[in-house]
Design an enzyme around this catalytic site. Structure first.
Site, PDB file in Angstrom:
ATOM      1  N   ARG A 118      26.187  12.927   9.849  1.00 43.61           N
ATOM      2  CA  ARG A 118      26.442  14.058  10.753  1.00 43.61           C
ATOM      3  C   ARG A 118      25.175  14.552  11.462  1.00 43.61           C
ATOM      4  O   ARG A 118      25.091  15.717  11.844  1.00 43.61           O
ATOM      5  CB  ARG A 118      27.103  15.227  10.018  1.00 43.61           C
ATOM      6  N   LYS A 140      21.651  14.508  25.799  1.00 40.98           N
ATOM      7  CA  LYS A 140      22.936  13.804  25.895  1.00 40.98           C
ATOM      8  C   LYS A 140      22.755  12.394  25.365  1.00 40.98           C
ATOM      9  O   LYS A 140      21.786  11.711  25.715  1.00 40.98           O
ATOM     10  CB  LYS A 140      23.363  13.685  27.357  1.00 40.98           C
ATOM     11  N   GLU A 182      15.753   9.478  40.941  1.00 43.77           N
ATOM     12  CA  GLU A 182      15.971  10.679  40.118  1.00 43.77           C
ATOM     13  C   GLU A 182      14.807  11.666  40.270  1.00 43.77           C
ATOM     14  O   GLU A 182      14.989  12.878  40.200  1.00 43.77           O
ATOM     15  CB  GLU A 182      16.122  10.327  38.636  1.00 43.77           C
ATOM     16  N   LYS A 233      14.025  18.916  34.862  1.00 45.14           N
ATOM     17  CA  LYS A 233      15.130  18.683  33.920  1.00 45.14           C
ATOM     18  C   LYS A 233      14.988  19.618  32.720  1.00 45.14           C
ATOM     19  O   LYS A 233      15.970  20.200  32.254  1.00 45.14           O
ATOM     20  CB  LYS A 233      15.179  17.218  33.469  1.00 45.14           C
ATOM     21  N   GLU A 243      27.350  21.246  29.635  1.00 46.86           N
ATOM     22  CA  GLU A 243      27.707  20.798  30.984  1.00 46.86           C
ATOM     23  C   GLU A 243      28.148  21.969  31.862  1.00 46.86           C
ATOM     24  O   GLU A 243      28.954  21.798  32.752  1.00 46.86           O
ATOM     25  CB  GLU A 243      28.830  19.759  30.874  1.00 46.86           C
ATOM     26  N   ARG A 247      23.588  23.407  34.651  1.00 45.96           N
ATOM     27  CA  ARG A 247      23.206  22.015  34.420  1.00 45.96           C
ATOM     28  C   ARG A 247      23.792  21.092  35.488  1.00 45.96           C
ATOM     29  O   ARG A 247      23.264  20.014  35.766  1.00 45.96           O
ATOM     30  CB  ARG A 247      23.659  21.593  33.017  1.00 45.96           C
ATOM     31  N   ASN A 251      23.454  16.936  38.851  1.00 47.28           N
ATOM     32  CA  ASN A 251      24.379  15.927  39.374  1.00 47.28           C
ATOM     33  C   ASN A 251      24.314  15.791  40.885  1.00 47.28           C
ATOM     34  O   ASN A 251      25.208  15.181  41.480  1.00 47.28           O
ATOM     35  CB  ASN A 251      25.814  16.258  38.961  1.00 47.28           C
ATOM     36  N   HIS A 254      25.383  12.648  42.514  1.00 49.63           N
ATOM     37  CA  HIS A 254      26.012  11.847  41.460  1.00 49.63           C
ATOM     38  C   HIS A 254      27.523  11.717  41.587  1.00 49.63           C
ATOM     39  O   HIS A 254      28.104  10.788  41.037  1.00 49.63           O
ATOM     40  CB  HIS A 254      25.650  12.395  40.077  1.00 49.63           C
ATOM     41  N   HIS A 258      28.328   8.050  41.221  1.00 47.14           N
ATOM     42  CA  HIS A 258      29.125   7.471  40.130  1.00 47.14           C
ATOM     43  C   HIS A 258      30.300   6.671  40.681  1.00 47.14           C
ATOM     44  O   HIS A 258      30.660   5.618  40.135  1.00 47.14           O
ATOM     45  CB  HIS A 258      29.668   8.580  39.218  1.00 47.14           C
ATOM     46  N   HIS A 270      21.842   2.480  39.095  1.00 47.98           N
ATOM     47  CA  HIS A 270      22.253   3.880  39.162  1.00 47.98           C
ATOM     48  C   HIS A 270      21.476   4.644  40.245  1.00 47.98           C
ATOM     49  O   HIS A 270      22.054   5.359  41.060  1.00 47.98           O
ATOM     50  CB  HIS A 270      22.045   4.509  37.778  1.00 47.98           C
TER      51      HIS A 270
END
Ligand SMILES: NC(=O)c1ccc[n+]([C@@H]2O[C@H](COP(=O)([O-])OP(=O)(O)OC[C@H]3O[C@@H](n4cnc5c(N)ncnc54)[C@H](O)[C@@H]3O)[C@@H](O)[C@H]2O)c1
Ligand SMILES: [Zn+2]
Length: 367
Positions: A118, A140, A182, A233, A243, A247, A251, A254, A258, A270
């Site tokens: 865990r 993440k 990025e 960041k 999210e 935050r 994106n 993105h 994506h 990417h």
């Protein structure tokens, strides 16, 4: 030069960046840790062995797990292999996982660490620019399933992120440039001095064309750009780990990016897809009256100057729209985009007029 950026989350941690920074890995492994699992790919085996030596000298028992390259590392089977290694080496709750590699490896290592007992501690040692400025920072982690990318994962903040710029010496130019997308994104959404730096050094950043790896002379520049992007960041995830609304600015570019990756079956880098996505978002910002022509042109000059793509094939709007609707980041059925009110000032655009979206697509379509 060694720079440290503090990420102020619930359990704050440092991102350490510099040439030779790998020597710091041993110092960030806590004293109560007996065993370390290093997850790496074959390409980076030598570097994993170096770090193993450092940790062994510090009295740690080190186990290595070599995993497949790139996205092939981010599978349930590979995670299960890592769990098996952890189980066989009797890894306890006080032990530490170290991921050495690009974003694929740091995503996998984070997920393996988040799920073992865990949650055990993880240290990321990113070896690509993309992973240094993005994947390894922010907590993440995740793996892919047959149904899509990053569908299984967890938020699991690292104990530390160690970015050794020396690793970038062997990174391919195209991967490096994709990572710069990025970095430039961080400039457009927050720290506009990044854009000034890139503009002033375009010739240097593209000096070796699109073939060779980065030169040692580029280090100072790359290091300072990377630190600025990491700060952006770190600032954003510090204020808001999940999210949620803040935050989301990360994106920028993105939503369409994506979709392009999906439609291209992940054969595009990417960063390249996000580059086109940023031009699209800039066009969208102009169409809704937020950005002027100069700001949109600036996107094209910087991204195009770096050798990143600015356009996408015509006739694929339906496929892109369908992919954007399916993206897990779209809340309910309403499409959302990060747009710019001004350079460095992001905001959200929800459920834009389909005609406006189509017009933005027309503006980025290859002619
Ligand atoms: N967790 C997050 O917040 C987050 C954010 C962005 C991206 N990501 C993930 O990151 C991954 C992409 O990361 P990436 O662009 O680093 O790709 P990658 O990890 O696939 O690495 C790209 C290639 O470069 C090689 N490589 C890595 N370091 C090298 C080095 N120093 N020298 C030579 N070759 C090297 C790798 O073996 C690989 O073939 C994706 O899986 C993406 O989902 C995660
Ligand atoms: Zn990205």
């Amino acid at each position: 030069m060694t720079e440290i950026v503090r990420v102020e989350t619930d359990q704050p941690y440092d991102v350490i960046l510099g040439s030779g920074a790998r020597d710091r890995v041993a110092s960030v492994v806590p004293v109560d840790c007996e065993r370390v699992l290093i997850i790496h790919t074959a390409v980076l085996a030598d570097r994993a062995h170096d770090v193993r030596e450092l940790l062994a000298s510090a009295g740690k028992t080190v186990v290595l797990a070599e995993v497949p390259d790139a996205e092939a590392a981010k599978t349930a089977e590979v995670a299960a292999f890592c769990w098996q290694v952890l189980g066989r080496s009797e890894f306890s709750r006080s032990d530490v996982v170290v991921g050495i590699g690009g974003g694929a490896v740091t995503d996998l290592a984070g997920f393996v660490a988040a799920s073992w007992l865990r949650g055990v501690r993880v240290i990321h040692v990113p070896t690509t620019l993309q992973a240094m400025v993005d994947a390894a920072v922010g907590g993440k982690s995740g793996i892919n399933t047959a149904e899509g990318k990053n569908l299984v994962g967890a938020f699991h903040e690292p104990l530390a992120v160690v970015c050794d710029l020396d690793y970038l010496l062997t990174q391919g130019r195209n991967d490096l440039v994709a990572g710069l997308a990025e970095v430039v994104k961080a400039g457009f959404i927050r720290d506009t001095s990044i854009l000034d730096d890139v503009e002033a050094n375009l010739a240097r950043l593209t000096a070796s064309g699109n073939a060779g790896p980065v030169s040692e002379e580029d280090f100072g520049l790359l290091g300072s750009l990377a630190v600025k992007a990491i700060r952006v960041k770190a600032d954003v995830v510090s204020a808001d780990m999940r999210e949620a609304s803040l935050r989301e600015v990360l994106n920028y570019g993105h939503t369409l990016g994506h979709a392009i990756e999906h439609v291209e079956r992940y054969q595009w880098r990417h960063g390249a897809a996000v580059s086109v996505g940023m031009v699209f978002a800039a066009e969208l910002s102009r169409l809704v009256g937020m950005l002027g022509d100069d700001e949109v042109d600036r996107h094209r000059a910087i991204l195009g100057g770096l050798g990143l793509p600015l356009t996408y094939a015509g006739g694929r709007w339906d496929a892109l729209l369908a992919a954007m609707r399916r993206d897990k980041k779209a809340r309910s059925s309403m499409l959302r985009f990060v747009v710019l009110r001004d350079i460095g000032v992001p905001t959200r655009l929800e459920g834009p007029d389909p005609a406006v979206l189509a017009a933005a697509y027309a503006a980025i379509t290859e002619r």
